[in-house]
Write an enzyme that holds these catalytic residues in place. Structure first.
Site, PDB file in Angstrom:
ATOM      1  N   ARG A  68      44.009  43.876  39.041  1.00 38.95           N
ATOM      2  CA  ARG A  68      42.843  44.506  38.410  1.00 38.95           C
ATOM      3  C   ARG A  68      42.990  46.017  38.385  1.00 38.95           C
ATOM      4  O   ARG A  68      43.483  46.611  39.336  1.00 38.95           O
ATOM      5  CB  ARG A  68      41.616  44.124  39.248  1.00 38.95           C
ATOM      6  CG  ARG A  68      40.301  44.628  38.725  1.00 38.95           C
ATOM      7  CD  ARG A  68      39.415  43.463  38.509  1.00 38.95           C
ATOM      8  NE  ARG A  68      38.031  43.779  38.304  1.00 38.95           N
ATOM      9  CZ  ARG A  68      37.043  43.042  38.807  1.00 38.95           C
ATOM     10  NH1 ARG A  68      37.321  42.029  39.599  1.00 38.95           N
ATOM     11  NH2 ARG A  68      35.801  43.318  38.521  1.00 38.95           N
ATOM     12  N   LYS A 115      35.556  31.256  38.986  1.00 45.12           N
ATOM     13  CA  LYS A 115      36.965  31.092  38.622  1.00 45.12           C
ATOM     14  C   LYS A 115      37.379  29.641  38.814  1.00 45.12           C
ATOM     15  O   LYS A 115      36.899  28.971  39.739  1.00 45.12           O
ATOM     16  CB  LYS A 115      37.843  32.024  39.451  1.00 45.12           C
ATOM     17  CG  LYS A 115      37.640  31.903  40.932  1.00 45.12           C
ATOM     18  CD  LYS A 115      38.389  32.990  41.684  1.00 45.12           C
ATOM     19  CE  LYS A 115      38.041  32.939  43.160  1.00 45.12           C
ATOM     20  NZ  LYS A 115      38.571  34.009  43.957  1.00 45.12           N
ATOM     21  N   GLU A 124      42.909  43.668  33.418  1.00 42.79           N
ATOM     22  CA  GLU A 124      43.954  43.130  34.292  1.00 42.79           C
ATOM     23  C   GLU A 124      45.302  43.632  33.774  1.00 42.79           C
ATOM     24  O   GLU A 124      45.599  43.477  32.586  1.00 42.79           O
ATOM     25  CB  GLU A 124      43.892  41.595  34.255  1.00 42.79           C
ATOM     26  CG  GLU A 124      44.737  40.902  35.276  1.00 42.79           C
ATOM     27  CD  GLU A 124      44.067  40.759  36.653  1.00 42.79           C
ATOM     28  OE1 GLU A 124      43.000  41.362  36.903  1.00 42.79           O
ATOM     29  OE2 GLU A 124      44.644  40.042  37.487  1.00 42.79           O
ATOM     30  N   LYS A 183      42.041  33.554  33.070  1.00 41.76           N
ATOM     31  CA  LYS A 183      42.181  34.304  34.315  1.00 41.76           C
ATOM     32  C   LYS A 183      43.634  34.729  34.372  1.00 41.76           C
ATOM     33  O   LYS A 183      44.517  33.913  34.645  1.00 41.76           O
ATOM     34  CB  LYS A 183      41.791  33.452  35.521  1.00 41.76           C
ATOM     35  CG  LYS A 183      41.799  34.245  36.814  1.00 41.76           C
ATOM     36  CD  LYS A 183      41.347  33.407  37.975  1.00 41.76           C
ATOM     37  CE  LYS A 183      41.143  34.215  39.243  1.00 41.76           C
ATOM     38  NZ  LYS A 183      42.206  35.134  39.574  1.00 41.76           N
ATOM     39  N   GLU A 201      37.093  33.061  29.603  1.00 38.16           N
ATOM     40  CA  GLU A 201      38.253  33.934  29.365  1.00 38.16           C
ATOM     41  C   GLU A 201      39.402  33.407  30.202  1.00 38.16           C
ATOM     42  O   GLU A 201      39.186  32.728  31.196  1.00 38.16           O
ATOM     43  CB  GLU A 201      37.956  35.367  29.856  1.00 38.16           C
ATOM     44  CG  GLU A 201      36.801  36.023  29.178  1.00 38.16           C
ATOM     45  CD  GLU A 201      36.328  37.269  29.939  1.00 38.16           C
ATOM     46  OE1 GLU A 201      37.037  37.734  30.854  1.00 38.16           O
ATOM     47  OE2 GLU A 201      35.249  37.751  29.625  1.00 38.16           O
TER      48      GLU A 201
HETATM   49  P1  AMP Z   1      40.367  36.309  42.775  1.00 36.30           P
HETATM   50  O1  AMP Z   1      41.284  37.461  43.024  1.00 36.30           O
HETATM   51  O2  AMP Z   1      41.033  34.983  42.847  1.00 36.30           O
HETATM   52  O3  AMP Z   1      39.079  36.406  43.570  1.00 36.30           O
HETATM   53  O4  AMP Z   1      39.903  36.391  41.247  1.00 36.30           O
HETATM   54  C1  AMP Z   1      39.279  37.508  40.712  1.00 36.30           C
HETATM   55  C2  AMP Z   1      40.298  38.395  40.045  1.00 36.30           C
HETATM   56  O5  AMP Z   1      40.830  37.790  38.867  1.00 36.30           O
HETATM   57  C3  AMP Z   1      39.723  39.694  39.515  1.00 36.30           C
HETATM   58  O6  AMP Z   1      39.575  40.656  40.533  1.00 36.30           O
HETATM   59  C4  AMP Z   1      40.732  40.116  38.483  1.00 36.30           C
HETATM   60  O7  AMP Z   1      41.766  40.877  39.085  1.00 36.30           O
HETATM   61  C5  AMP Z   1      41.369  38.797  38.027  1.00 36.30           C
HETATM   62  N1  AMP Z   1      41.103  38.460  36.629  1.00 36.30           N
HETATM   63  C6  AMP Z   1      42.019  37.946  35.782  1.00 36.30           C
HETATM   64  N2  AMP Z   1      41.495  37.709  34.576  1.00 36.30           N
HETATM   65  C7  AMP Z   1      40.190  38.107  34.628  1.00 36.30           C
HETATM   66  C8  AMP Z   1      39.119  38.103  33.690  1.00 36.30           C
HETATM   67  N3  AMP Z   1      39.273  37.652  32.459  1.00 36.30           N
HETATM   68  N4  AMP Z   1      37.919  38.579  34.131  1.00 36.30           N
HETATM   69  C9  AMP Z   1      37.753  39.019  35.387  1.00 36.30           C
HETATM   70  N5  AMP Z   1      38.723  39.041  36.307  1.00 36.30           N
HETATM   71  C10 AMP Z   1      39.947  38.580  35.947  1.00 36.30           C
END
Ligand code: AMP
Length: 551
Positions: free
Chosen positions: A250, A417, A295, A245, A243
């Site tokens: 969130r 990610k 998101e 990112k 998917e």
């Molecule tokens: P990080 O904040 O870098 O740890 O990345 C995780 C965050 O990416 C999650 O908490 C979400 O807020 C965001 N996010 C964006 N797109 C997605 C997605 N498709 N699935 C899950 N999280 C996502």
């Protein structure tokens, strides 16, 4: 329970350095406590669960006002004392000592009374609310013994300063009521209410196991790890659900009929700030009851996401909200379903949760959609999605294991990610460590430092080494061999003259390095041959990036 008993325990913990000892004291206290739900929250400096819409709404200046009213000491003097002692708790204690010498001993306070008074403070609303809150707190200080005043003041600001956090309280609950640690942790991740977990654990393990996800009570969100590479993700998962990112924030959505509650990643109730999102959910979500995640993206020109700061403005806004909705419109992309019509989906595989999610919208809606998803084992497919996501202005891709359950609060291997290294830091290489085994002749990792312009010193900030091939390590070892100035065991001190450009995932506070910071997942981006030590980044720059990153 008498409030003085709580204050005595806090004081005892304040004088304890060891976590094991602290846990024991808290466990004993919880075992004997009658207002268990209240005092379990109090001991971690909370009055209500973090996610509750109930909050005191009291800042330092209202607190100073209340203590001044209760003791007759001028507010400016209270402020001066806080500046001298550095802690409002100690100031309140001192002022109450003085007052008691002049008056009769106050009556005994109970933890329940203190809690009820706090609840009245939280309820005070309308024009005269500030005055009412001040009066209620002044009454409380008026009946408090000096030591009680210390902890009442700190509770009001939700900073008990005794070092008991969520981890210790969870261990203490397990110890006090003979409950398995993993069950206590599970219950905590699902309810985020230490008080409720303690009361339920006291009833027995079976009751604890029954605690579950519930509308209105947020679940700690599942987190993602950085992927080593697309190939390794495919290797581990076989099939990968890819998917975008999204570059947004969130939200966890709790819908029950026409009522919608929205929680931020920190599990704060942000419903009031996001009426457009709440309205769209009411309009478009088919299920009567559902807990979904997605998101929220601030939409800018050409549909591209606006900077994260704009989203924060929306999430934090408490007034003129309608104006803000117009200025910074949001769009929500859903990516997970945690519960639908009373049935928890947490243990179901992602592929099944996805099927439920796909049926969640009853009509097309300009403000909501479900994220497109591709299940693949082909690196090229992932690369293309990654490129598309970046050119649309988003962060990268998420690679998820379609067979995985939703694990609340866990940063596991099932959500990975991939995003480009964002900001880099130019850091001075000051040392290294010889490798082991077949890397014994190679310097395996490098110690990095930033500059302190005030003293001219170099302050360590972390090590970089992982992710380099043997060939790269050999080239670097060749480069550094001549500038080794000291060696002890495997440790090497290097003449500080080479600057590395280092990428990282995040800057974190850390007591392990002189700078007070450490880098999460540091990676060597390049050797800055064009830069000298004087051109390396300073500690101020690190602080600045740390602040930006925290919004
Ligand atoms: P990080 O904040 O870098 O740890 O990345 C995780 C965050 O990416 C999650 O908490 C979400 O807020 C965001 N996010 C964006 N797109 C997605 C997605 N498709 N699935 C899950 N999280 C996502």
């Amino acid at each position: 329970m008498k409030f003085i008993e709580f204050a005595n325990v806090c004081e005892k913990i304040e004088g304890t350095a060891s976590n094991i000892e602290m846990t024991k004291i808290v466990a004993q206290f919880l075992k004997s406590a009658d207002d268990l739900e209240i005092v379990t929250r109090f001991i971690i400096g909370r009055i209500f669960p973090a996610w509750s819409s109930e909050e005191l709404g009291v800042g330092p200046s209202l607190l100073y006002n209340a203590i001044s009213m209760a003791t007759g000491v001028k507010e400016t003097q209270v402020k001066d004392m806080v500046r001298d002692l550095g802690d409002i708790g100690l100031v309140c204690e001192k002022l109450c000592e003085k007052r008691i010498q002049q008056t009769l001993l106050p009556a005994e306070l109970t933890t329940l009374q203190v809690y009820k008074n706090f609840r009245d403070v939280a309820k005070a609303a309308g024009k005269k609310s500030q005055k009412k809150k001040t009066g209620l707190l002044a009454d409380l200080f008026g009946s408090a013994k000096p030591k009680e005043a210390r902890y009442i003041a700190r509770l009001v600001l939700e900073e008990l300063r005794i070092g008991v956090g969520e981890g210790i309280v969870r261990d203490a609950i397990a110890q006090a009521f003979d409950a398995p640690k993993n069950e206590v942790e599970r219950a905590y991740m699902l309810t985020n209410d230490a008080g409720l977990v303690a009361v339920t654990a006291k009833k027995g393990v079976e009751e604890l196991k029954r605690l579950d996800i519930m509308p209105g009570r947020p679940v700690k969100m599942m987190l993602a790890q950085v992927a080593r590479s697309m190939e390794s993700a495919i290797n581990d998962m076989k099939e990968v659900a890819v998917e975008w990112k999204y570059d947004g924030a969130r939200v966890q959505i709790h819908k029950t009929n026409d009522e919608v509650i929205l929680f931020s990643r920190k599990l704060e109730n942000v419903t009031k700030s996001l009426p457009d999102i709440a309205g769209a959910i009411k309009d478009a979500v088919a299920y009567n009851q559902a807990i979904l995640e997605g998101e929220a993206i601030a939409v800018g020109e050409g549909g591209k996401p606006r900077p994260f700061q704009d989203i924060l403005k929306r999430f934090r806004r408490k007034y003129d909200i309608e104006q803000m909705v117009k200025e910074i419109p949001l769009h929500l992309t859903l990516f997970d379903a945690l519960q639908v019509n009373g049935k928890s989906l947490l243990h179901k595989p992602l592929s099944e949760r996805r099927r439920v999610l796909e049926k969640s919208l009853k009509k097309e809606h300009a403000k909501i959609d479900v994220t497109p998803r591709t299940v693949t084992s082909d690196v090229k497919v992932i690369e293309n999605i990654y490129k598309d996501a970046l050119s649309a202005g988003h962060e990268g891709v998420m690679l998820k294991n379609p067979k995985s359950a939703y694990t609340p609060g866990k940063r596991g291997k099932n959500w990975l990610k991939i995003k480009p290294i964002a900001e880099t830091l130019d850091l001075v290489v000051t040392g290294g460590i010889w490798g082991e085994g077949r890397r014994a002749n190679l310097i395996g990792s490098y110690l990095l430092a930033c500059r302190d312009p005030a003293t001219g010193n170099l302050l360590s900030i972390g090590r970089v080494g992982t992710g380099m091939t043997d060939k790269q390590l050999a080239e670097l070892t060749g480069l550094f061999k001549d500038i080794i100035i000291f060696e002890k065991g495997k440790d090497i001190e290097l003449k500080p003259e080479v600057v590395f450009e280092v990428g990282y995932e995040e800057i974190q506070k850390s007591p392990n390095y002189e700078s007070g910071f450490a880098l999460r997942f540091p990676r060597l981006a390049s050797i800055r041959e064009d830069k000298s030590v004087e051109d390396a980044d300073s500690i101020e720059r690190v602080r600045e990036l740390y602040k930006i990153q925290r919004g």
